[in-house]
Design a protein around this motif. Structure first.
Motif, short mmCIF file in Angstrom:
data_model
loop_
_atom_site.label_atom_id
_atom_site.label_comp_id
_atom_site.label_asym_id
_atom_site.label_seq_id
_atom_site.Cartn_x
_atom_site.Cartn_y
_atom_site.Cartn_z
N ILE A 75 0.72 -1.27 -0.02
CA ILE A 75 0.04 -0.02 -0.15
C ILE A 75 0.99 1.09 -0.06
O ILE A 75 0.22 2.35 0.15
CB ILE A 75 -0.83 -0.10 1.43
N TYR B 56 -7.99 13.46 -6.66
CA TYR B 56 -8.48 12.37 -5.83
C TYR B 56 -8.76 11.02 -6.63
O TYR B 56 -8.96 9.90 -5.75
CB TYR B 56 -9.91 12.65 -5.54
N GLU C 153 -5.68 3.74 -4.08
CA GLU C 153 -5.19 4.74 -3.30
C GLU C 153 -3.95 4.31 -2.48
O GLU C 153 -4.25 3.03 -2.11
CB GLU C 153 -6.24 5.27 -2.47
N LYS C 154 -3.10 5.05 -2.35
CA LYS C 154 -1.80 4.44 -1.44
C LYS C 154 -1.42 5.37 -0.43
O LYS C 154 -2.00 6.42 -0.43
CB LYS C 154 -0.57 4.12 -2.41
N PRO D 44 0.99 7.95 0.74
CA PRO D 44 2.14 8.62 0.24
C PRO D 44 3.46 8.55 1.23
O PRO D 44 3.01 8.52 2.50
CB PRO D 44 1.63 9.93 0.32
N SER E 242 -2.32 22.59 3.40
CA SER E 242 -3.25 21.64 3.42
C SER E 242 -2.51 20.58 4.57
O SER E 242 -1.51 20.30 4.69
CB SER E 242 -3.19 20.58 2.11
N VAL F 199 -11.51 11.60 6.29
CA VAL F 199 -10.41 12.70 6.10
C VAL F 199 -11.05 14.04 5.96
O VAL F 199 -11.73 14.54 5.11
CB VAL F 199 -9.34 12.44 4.77
N GLN G 211 -10.14 17.69 5.81
CA GLN G 211 -9.19 18.61 5.31
C GLN G 211 -8.89 19.80 5.82
O GLN G 211 -10.07 20.47 5.98
CB GLN G 211 -9.23 18.86 3.73
C1 CLR Z 1 -3.80 15.90 0.23
C2 CLR Z 1 -3.90 17.35 -0.33
C3 CLR Z 1 -4.40 17.14 -2.18
C4 CLR Z 1 -5.56 16.08 -2.02
C5 CLR Z 1 -5.43 15.08 -1.36
C6 CLR Z 1 -5.55 13.86 -1.94
C7 CLR Z 1 -5.56 12.67 -1.15
C8 CLR Z 1 -5.26 12.48 0.05
C9 CLR Z 1 -4.39 13.73 0.69
C10 CLR Z 1 -4.79 14.83 0.01
C11 CLR Z 1 -3.90 13.23 1.78
C12 CLR Z 1 -3.31 12.31 2.45
C13 CLR Z 1 -4.48 11.12 2.20
C14 CLR Z 1 -4.68 11.16 0.66
C15 CLR Z 1 -5.42 9.83 0.46
C16 CLR Z 1 -4.89 9.01 1.38
C17 CLR Z 1 -3.80 9.64 2.36
C18 CLR Z 1 -5.52 11.13 3.27
C19 CLR Z 1 -5.94 15.34 0.93
C20 CLR Z 1 -3.81 9.04 3.78
C21 CLR Z 1 -2.73 9.59 4.65
C22 CLR Z 1 -3.01 7.61 3.55
C23 CLR Z 1 -4.01 6.67 4.06
C24 CLR Z 1 -3.68 5.05 3.98
C25 CLR Z 1 -4.69 4.06 3.31
C26 CLR Z 1 -4.51 4.51 1.57
C27 CLR Z 1 -4.46 2.61 3.53
O1 CLR Z 1 -4.79 18.38 -2.64
#
Ligand code: CLR
Length: 384
Positions: free
Chosen positions: A37, A85, A95-96, A98, A151, A164, A166
């Motif tokens: 992941i 997204y 989705e992973k 980061p 952010s 989540v 924001q």
């Molecule tokens: C960050 C700001 C961007 C839009 C955005 C998209 C995806 C979000 C990311 C933000 C923040 C971190 C986030 C991610 C999706 C997954 C990840 C919430 C809001 C989390 C930390 C990881 C969760 C782990 C699972 C995938 C298992 O403009």
């Protein structure tokens, strides 16, 4: 089937990861997740999603009336959602998680000038590590546009999904021909991460976000998933209301990852089915040690090549070095100095604009870009 997307050797570690998020709320970045992941991309790269349709961004500067500018801003905003997204699902399969940026991490990029639309520049800096906060500044000086935002996320667990919230907002400033300016406060939608049980997470947007212009025009964007409005995932409905009015002048509806239309005329409003333009970034060998792709290069290669041992060893190296830096600062009684941003406890532009509608907290802090936007700075031009 539960765990369908999870490699069999990682099923139990995925199950314990899910258990740990269920009993936890706050900063997800600190939780250890199974290798399948992990994403090789740092969160400092995410602000680039704001500008992957640079033509739509530039078009805001060409609009001639307050109404047309508000429509152009809404069109550009909706058109960024697919990249923001769903792009990890397309690129990485789901989705992973980061990479969690280090304090002071940087990401620079640009989109070239094509057909007179002007060059768009991007500066991103990780301005806090605990909690993680990312600040960004995107400008197109030719068109008199600057987007400044930050952010952060608050996460919780509900009904098998990660919720989540924001934290932060963005302000878009448009310089007008008469020397004046118009400002737009952009609030951010709430996310739900579904598909966890199957090991193939994806994002759905929920609730409402707003774009409030200093001219008084307001866009209210409502997000729904499967089973609402059109019954499709990634649905939205946006209403554009004139100053001091509660009757919308324009109504748009559709799915933000494909197309939407003007409900009165039936005309297409947004269409993101064509390819987007990824940000241009210089070569890694020319980068400063704090630039994201240089800083994480060995971790990222490990993740990409499935060499998780190297990835985790290299990640520990970075984390230890960071801890060492913090210890030295503490001993010396100094504080890490931000490269390009300054933290201010309350944002006057936010406060002026948020009063024009309700649906967001009355005050918020912000990170102000320190430099003149005609020149995009690089870390080398900043005295440390
Ligand atoms: C960050 C700001 C961007 C839009 C955005 C998209 C995806 C979000 C990311 C933000 C923040 C971190 C986030 C991610 C999706 C997954 C990840 C919430 C809001 C989390 C930390 C990881 C969760 C782990 C699972 C995938 C298992 O403009």
């Amino acid at each position: 089937m539960p765990g369908e997307g999870v490699p069999s050797a990682q099923k139990s570690s995925w199950a314990s990861f899910l258990k740990s998020i269920a009993s936890f709320s706050g900063d997800l970045s600190s939780l250890t997740a199974p290798p399948f992941i992990l994403s090789p991309i740092s969160l400092t790269e995410f602000p680039a999603y704001w500008c992957e349709r640079p033509g739509l961004f530039a078009a805001i500067g060409d609009a001639e009336t307050e109404q047309d500018r508000s429509i152009a801003v809404l069109k550009w905003f909706i058109s960024t959602l697919k990249g923001q997204y769903t792009s990890r699902n397309e690129k990485l399969g789901s989705e992973k998680k980061p990479l969690n940026p280090v304090l002071g991490e940087l990401f620079y990029g640009h989109w070239p000038d094509v057909d007179g639309r002007g060059q768009t520049n991007l500066v991103v800096e990780q301005v806090s590590h605990h909690p993680p906060i990312t600040a960004y500044y995107i400008c197109n000086p030719t068109k008199g546009l600057a987007l400044q935002g930050h952010s952060a996320q608050k996460t919780s667990f509900s009904g098998g999904s990660i919720i989540v919230k924001q934290i932060g907002h963005a302000i878009l400033t448009v310089e007008l021909e008469d020397g004046g300016k118009e400002e737009f406060l952009i609030t951010l939608p709430r996310l739900r991460i579904d598909g966890l049980w199957y090991g193939s997470p994806y994002i759905e947007l929920t609730e409402t976000s707003y774009i409030q212009s200093s001219s008084g025009w307001l866009s209210t964007i409502e997000y729904k998933g499967k089973g609402y409005f059109s019954g499709r995932s990634h649905s939205f409905k946006a209403l554009l209301t004139p100053p001091k009015s509660t009757t919308p002048l324009k109504k748009y509806e559709g799915v933000w990852h494909e197309t939407s239309k003007d409900l009165d005329t039936g005309e297409i409003f947004t269409d993101v089915t064509s390819p987007k333009e990824e940000v241009t970034v210089g070569p890694v060998q020319d980068m400063h040690e704090f630039e994201s792709r240089k800083l994480w290069q060995h971790v990222a290669r490990g993740i990409r090549e499935g060499d998780y041992e190297t990835a985790s060893r290299e990640k520990s190296k970075i984390e230890n070095e960071q801890r060492q830096r913090r210890r030295e600062e503490q001993a010396a009684g100094t504080q890490w100095k931000k490269w390009h941003f300054e933290h201010i406890p309350s944002d006057p532009v936010y406060e002026r604009l948020v009063k024009l509608f309700n649906g967001a907290p009355p005050t918020e802090d912000t990170y102000v870009f320190k430099h003149n936007h005609e020149k995009t700075p690089s870390v080398r031009s900043v005295s440390v």
